[in-house]
Motif scaffolding. Structure first.
Motif, short mmCIF file in Angstrom:
data_model
loop_
_atom_site.label_atom_id
_atom_site.label_comp_id
_atom_site.label_asym_id
_atom_site.label_seq_id
_atom_site.Cartn_x
_atom_site.Cartn_y
_atom_site.Cartn_z
N ASN A 274 0.82 -1.21 0.00
CA ASN A 274 0.00 0.00 0.00
C ASN A 274 0.86 1.26 0.00
N GLU A 279 -3.26 0.43 -5.46
CA GLU A 279 -4.62 0.43 -4.95
C GLU A 279 -5.04 -0.99 -4.58
N ASP A 281 -7.82 -2.64 -5.25
CA ASP A 281 -8.42 -3.48 -6.30
C ASP A 281 -7.36 -4.08 -7.21
N SER A 282 -6.27 -3.35 -7.46
CA SER A 282 -5.20 -3.92 -8.27
C SER A 282 -4.50 -5.05 -7.54
N TYR A 342 -15.48 -4.34 -3.82
CA TYR A 342 -14.51 -3.30 -3.47
C TYR A 342 -15.04 -1.91 -3.78
N ARG A 343 -15.72 -1.77 -4.90
CA ARG A 343 -16.17 -0.43 -5.30
C ARG A 343 -17.19 0.14 -4.32
N LYS A 348 -11.82 1.14 1.99
CA LYS A 348 -11.21 0.27 0.99
C LYS A 348 -10.12 -0.61 1.61
N ARG A 349 -9.29 -0.01 2.45
CA ARG A 349 -8.17 -0.79 3.01
C ARG A 349 -8.70 -1.90 3.91
#
Length: 606
Positions: A274, A279, A281-282, A342-343, A348-349
């Motif tokens: 990180n 990101e 999602d990647s 995820y979206r 997000k983390r």
């Protein structure tokens, strides 16, 4: 300073033998040129950047060449080839259908087709991105495409073959271009790097080819950017840095942490990833692709589907042997769900960390057992433990001065009865244990059992007394159902209607119009006369049944809804008359009105 030209244009193939990865297309076109069997229309379809337009230009150049070679290639020395290389040839016309997709553009093209070439043999029309033409433009092009002049050749190029009309497809020879393989891309990039005096490592070129996904134009563009970024040196590390790709070494370390259930190591590794700017999602997508490669390594038959850097192949194969197939399948499913959600995740983390936590303990949650050629997935639960029974107060032994006797390993007769009759809850995920066979009692024990039980001692409660007490409690708690009668039913029905009125539920009127008929002691019928009332009763049926069961003290109560449509004709006397009926009634009372209409030949709009 020499003007810079991108590699995709500078090293664009000028002959069929220099086209990369499309030998099945170039061989067919060269043979057609050598034998003179040229169709009037071709359709080149396939992914982007694989050589469709390049092959179309080479074909147009070759068929107009005045000194073709024996292999079916252009000579590059005659006037036709020279004018083509300089871009001044009048026999080759290129049309971008993405920006010229109207009927007028196609009509202008059709007008040009009428004129024969001034020099050369053929006039070639290359229409790129032909799927962008409108429906009307396609229709305007059909007749010319079917029967063009003998000197006209059409080459249509597209990336979306399914958008082209079947009538166009049936008039063309179709050539399907394929994606350029990883090794062909690497070899071509290595040749260009050698010509440009660029120091390029094979691992870096493999990474570029993998990123381009079979598109040579993308691979050459990436190579130009990395050469500019590194001042003429292409290595594995600077390619990773420039393309913003996470090194596969991170994924290998992540898998090792998960196999060892090292949650702290996995979270620290993700924190390091990180901080590098990747990101979540990647990371999820890259890790899913990594596990997919491990799954492929499990079977040698699909090893050809593994497109990774050559130096990592052995490491992939070694890691795949340490991971079970079921674990990989379950992990891929979990990562897919995490990537989908995820979206919509607010944190997000935390969303990615939760997925890593599940993956770390996935082996503990799933036990994989191979049965033949298949793999069964079972949940792991704790071992079945004995059930703790609460000791009854009256069954505790009396306190005496004598020391307590040593406990007998064989349970007493009373303890046996309690254990056998008590229901043991089944542990989740485990089958119910089979009952243990009870050994036949010895003759002496049978004689003792047949004898009448001794009177209960002062501090001990007999088993018969316990049974009698439980039976008495059950008898006192028995609830009797009252039989159904019409008076109590109508009272309960009206009471439920009042409940619906208080809730402002429009169904109360349908319940009020229903007729009740008792069928037996636990059922009745609610008769309605139209579909609307039937639907209202069906919507509130469960609620009404529960209410009436409690109100009428009958747990078995149920009712049925019967639709009994009446055949009595509807009285329409009160309905307002239409304009036509009003005129007919007026004409009946006053005949002169109808005579006036007929004489004036009036057409009335009712």
């Amino acid at each position: 300073m020499e003007k810079f030209i991108v590699s995709a244009r500078k090293y664009r193939p000028q002959a069929f033998d220099t086209v990369v990865g499309q030998e099945h297309i170039t061989t067919t076109l060269r043979n057609a040129i050598k034998t003179g069997h040229l169709a009037h229309a071709f359709l080149f379809c396939g992914p982007r950047g694989v050589g469709k337009t390049t092959c179309a230009r080479i074909f147009a150049k070759t068929i107009n060449c005045q000194n073709q070679t024996a292999e079916g290639e252009a000579c590059d020395t005659c006037s036709s080839c020279t004018s083509f290389n300089e871009g001044t040839s009048m026999n080759i016309h290129e049309l971008d259908a993405a920006s010229n997709n109207s009927v007028d553009d196609i009509r202008a093209l059709v007008e040009q087709v009428r004129f024969a070439p001034q020099a050369g043999t053929y006039k070639v029309y290359i229409i790129d991105e032909v799927h962008m033409l409108s429906q009307a433009a396609f229709n305007a092009f059909l007749k010319t495409l079917e029967e063009p002049p003998s000197y006209a050749k059409f080459i249509l190029a597209t990336t979306e073959k399914h958008k082209i009309l079947p009538t166009i497809l049936s008039r063309c020879q179709i050539f399907d271009f394929k994606r350029i393989t990883l090794q062909d891309t690497v070899d071509h990039l290595a040749g260009i790097a050698k010509k440009e005096d660029v120091r390029a490592e094979e691992t870096g070129l493999q990474l570029i080819a993998q990123k381009s996904e079979g598109c040579m134009r993308d691979a050459l563009s990436i190579l130009d950017k990395i050469v500019s970024f590194t001042n003429g040196e292409v290595t594995y590390n600077n390619t990773l840095e420039h393309l913003n790709i996470l090194d596969a070494d991170y994924y290998f370390r992540l898998v090792d942490s998960m196999l060892e259930q090292d949650l702290a190591g996995a979270l620290l590794l993700f924190d390091d990833i990180n901080k590098k700017g990747f990101e979540g999602d990647s990371v999820l997508n890259g890790f899913a692709e990594f596990l997919r490669n491990l799954l492929i390594c499990k079977d040698a038959r699909v090893a050809g589907l593994l497109e990774v850097v050559e130096s990592f192949r052995k490491r992939y194969a070694d890691t795949a042997q340490k991971v079970d197939t079921g674990y990989l399948v379950s992990a891929l499913n979990l990562l897919n769900e995490a990537e989908i959600g995820y979206r919509s995740a607010r944190n997000k983390r935390l969303h990615v960390e939760l997925a890593l936590i599940k993956l770390c303990y996935l082996r503990q949650a799933l036990q994989l057992t191979a049965t033949g050629d298949t793999v069964d997935k079972k949940k792991v639960v704790e071992e079945a433990r004995s059930l703790n029974f609460r000791a009854l107060k009256g069954m505790t032994p009396e306190k005496t001065g004598k020391p307590a006797a040593a406990p007998v390993p064989r349970p007493s007769q009373e303890a046996k009865l309690v254990i056998e009759t008590a229901p043991v809850p089944e542990a989740p995920g485990h089958p119910k244990p089979a009952p243990q066979p009870v050994a036949a009692p010895k003759p002496q024990a049978a004689a003792v059992a047949a004898a009448p039980p001794p009177p209960a001692s002062k501090g001990r409660l007999s088993l018969d007394a316990i049974r009698q007490k439980v039976s008495a409690d059950l008898m006192t708690n028995v609830v009797t159902d009252l039989p159904l009668d019409i008076e109590r039913l109508q009272a309960g029905w009206k009471s439920f209607i009042e409940v619906l009125k208080e809730e402002k539920n429009p169904a109360w009127s349908s319940f009020d119009m229903a007729q009740l008929e008792v069928k037996d002691e636990a059922s009745f019928e609610a008769i309605v006369t139209n579909n609307i009332n039937q639907k209202f009763l069906l919507a509130e049926r469960n609620k009404a049944c529960s209410y009436l069961q409690q109100h009428l003290q009958n747990r078995l109560l149920q009712f049925f809804i019967v639709l009994n449509e009446t055949e009595t004709p509807i009285d329409l006397s009160d309905m307002p008359l239409t304009a036509r009926d009003q005129f007919l009634k007026m004409a009946e009372q006053y005949p002169l009105v109808k005579e006036l209409k007929d004489r004036l030949r009036l057409e009335l709009d009712y």
